[in-house]
Write an enzyme that holds these catalytic residues in place. Structure first.
Site, PDB file in Angstrom:
ATOM      1  N   ASP A  80       0.822  -1.204   0.000  1.00  0.00           N
ATOM      2  CA  ASP A  80       0.000   0.000   0.000  1.00  0.00           C
ATOM      3  C   ASP A  80       0.857   1.256   0.000  1.00  0.00           C
ATOM      4  O   ASP A  80       2.028   1.242   0.382  1.00  0.00           O
ATOM      5  CB  ASP A  80      -0.949   0.009   1.190  1.00  0.00           C
ATOM      6  CG  ASP A  80      -0.225  -0.018   2.544  1.00  0.00           C
ATOM      7  OD1 ASP A  80       0.813  -0.714   2.657  1.00  0.00           O
ATOM      8  OD2 ASP A  80      -0.675   0.666   3.490  1.00  0.00           O
ATOM      9  N   GLU A 138       0.266  -1.322   5.838  1.00  0.00           N
ATOM     10  CA  GLU A 138       1.338  -0.798   6.688  1.00  0.00           C
ATOM     11  C   GLU A 138       1.219   0.697   6.917  1.00  0.00           C
ATOM     12  O   GLU A 138       1.534   1.205   8.000  1.00  0.00           O
ATOM     13  CB  GLU A 138       2.702  -1.124   6.061  1.00  0.00           C
ATOM     14  CG  GLU A 138       3.903  -0.807   6.953  1.00  0.00           C
ATOM     15  CD  GLU A 138       4.420   0.611   6.831  1.00  0.00           C
ATOM     16  OE1 GLU A 138       5.251   1.013   7.678  1.00  0.00           O
ATOM     17  OE2 GLU A 138       3.996   1.336   5.908  1.00  0.00           O
TER      18      GLU A 138
END
Length: 377
Positions: A80, A138
């Site tokens: 991400d 994350e």
């Protein structure tokens, strides 16, 4: 990828970067997972894919066999980014390449997988088994994946994290932790003119709490407490009945984390008629350098020099990563093994092209050499 070249590696990085994957776009993150899965299947990795939950993408693990059996290496990356779709695109200019997530951390992901592809194409294998674990969330603290990361870490000899190198090429041997607390004060509403005395201000009570908590900041200790969000009241002519705040702190060790926790849980009541509620938010535990981490660093630094781009040194990083979770468990963790560049979380996020070839070679050498009797393993 039989032959490693800067041009070939830049193409590999671009393929990752051009799949846009903001954390809140599970479909986009899963397209990155599809890409990574295809690459890993191409080198014979056994794939495990856990469907996403709570609106996040999937967790992907690709297990690559080593020449030796037993607990191996956990290679951590995240898929991400913080950039919403269409924010900006990939471009290469001079000695740099730009793009969403290219520095944090798709460039590192691409190099790590390319290193494994290179070994495979040459008929070589890592010495120890390597579990490539790609995380979907994350950038928001890994809420849906922390438990899986910790469980995997405990099955491995060491963790390697391809977050970007810091400060011009330093590897990360420790990270400060991040602590969050949600604070709510509940008072009593009243007309701020005619019946002011009957009100009990939740905002005023929160102001006392803010001053008390921020007073814990100790810059020489790298202990920073910040109340960055405060929301209270509903109308200027009303004594505010509720106030909410978020306390965000950088905690270099468990001692500061405990100090903050004790202070939050013991916030004094300044107005007997105003109640305070506190609850912990998402955080990351600190991890400190150990002799095992020092041995990993020394070995990686030796290989980096052999591969033509020496490490700029070691550092303790203020920002968090999934390495916080593995390091805090006592699993030897070397972080910051990814690209050299800058501009994280901005539209000028970039990598320096000079790092792609030597850093990928270094990762391949790490996979080939780490094992029993090397670097304290």
């Amino acid at each position: 990828m039989r032959d490693l070249t800067t041009e070939g590696l830049l193409d590999a990085v671009r393929a990752w970067v051009e799949i846009e994957s903001p954390t809140n776009d599970a479909a986009g993150v899963n397209r990155v997972a599809d890409h990574a899965e295809g690459l890993l299947r191409g080198i014979g990795a056994a794939i495990e894919r856990t469907p996403g939950r709570d609106g996040y993408g999937d967790i992907l693990i690709g297990r690559v066999q080593g020449t030796e059996d037993g607990p191996g290496l956990l290679l951590l990356g995240h898929m991400d980014t913080v950039h919403q779709r269409g924010t900006f695109g990939f471009r290469a200019e001079g000695e740099r390449a730009y793009g969403p997530g290219i520095y944090d951390m798709k460039g590192g992901n691409a190099m790590a997988v390319a290193a494994l592809q290179h070994l495979h194409a040459q008929g070589r294998r890592p010495r120890l088994p390597v579990s490539v674990m790609m995380i979907p969330d994350e950038e928001v603290g890994s809420p849906s994946s922390r438990a899986a990361i910790e469980a995997e870490a405990l099955r491995h000899r060491a963790a390697l994290v391809v977050e970007p190198s810091g400060e011009g090429g330093k590897f990360t041997v420790a990270r400060h932790g991040i602590a969050r607390w949600h604070i709510r004060t509940i008072g009593r509403p009243a007309h701020a003119g005619a019946y002011h005395a009957e009100g009990r201000s939740a905002v005023r009570e929160m102001a006392h709490h803010i001053l008390a908590l921020e007073a814990l900041t100790d810059h020489p200790r790298n202990f920073f407490v910040n109340i960055g969000i405060v929301q209270g009241g509903t109308h200027e002519n009303m004594v505010p009945a509720e106030c909410n705040a978020i306390c965000y702190a950088l905690v270099p060790t468990a001692a500061e984390e405990a100090e903050l926790r004790a202070a939050v849980q013991a916030l004094p009541r300044h107005d007997a008629d105003v109640r305070t509620e506190v609850s912990p938010g998402l955080g990351r535990p600190p991890f400190v350098k150990t002799p095992a981490i020092q041995a990993l660093y020394d070995h990686a630094a030796m290989l980096a020099a052999e591969c033509g781009l020496p490490s700029a040194g070691e550092r303790v990083a203020g920002g968090g990563s999934d390495g916080n979770f593995t390091g805090a468990l006592g699993v030897p963790t070397l972080d910051g093994l990814g690209v050299i560049g800058g501009g994280p979380h901005t539209r000028e996020e970039y990598v320096e092209l000079r790092c792609l070839l030597p850093r990928t070679r270094m990762l391949a050498r790490l996979f080939e050499t780490l094992g029993a009797g090397v670097a304290g393993l």
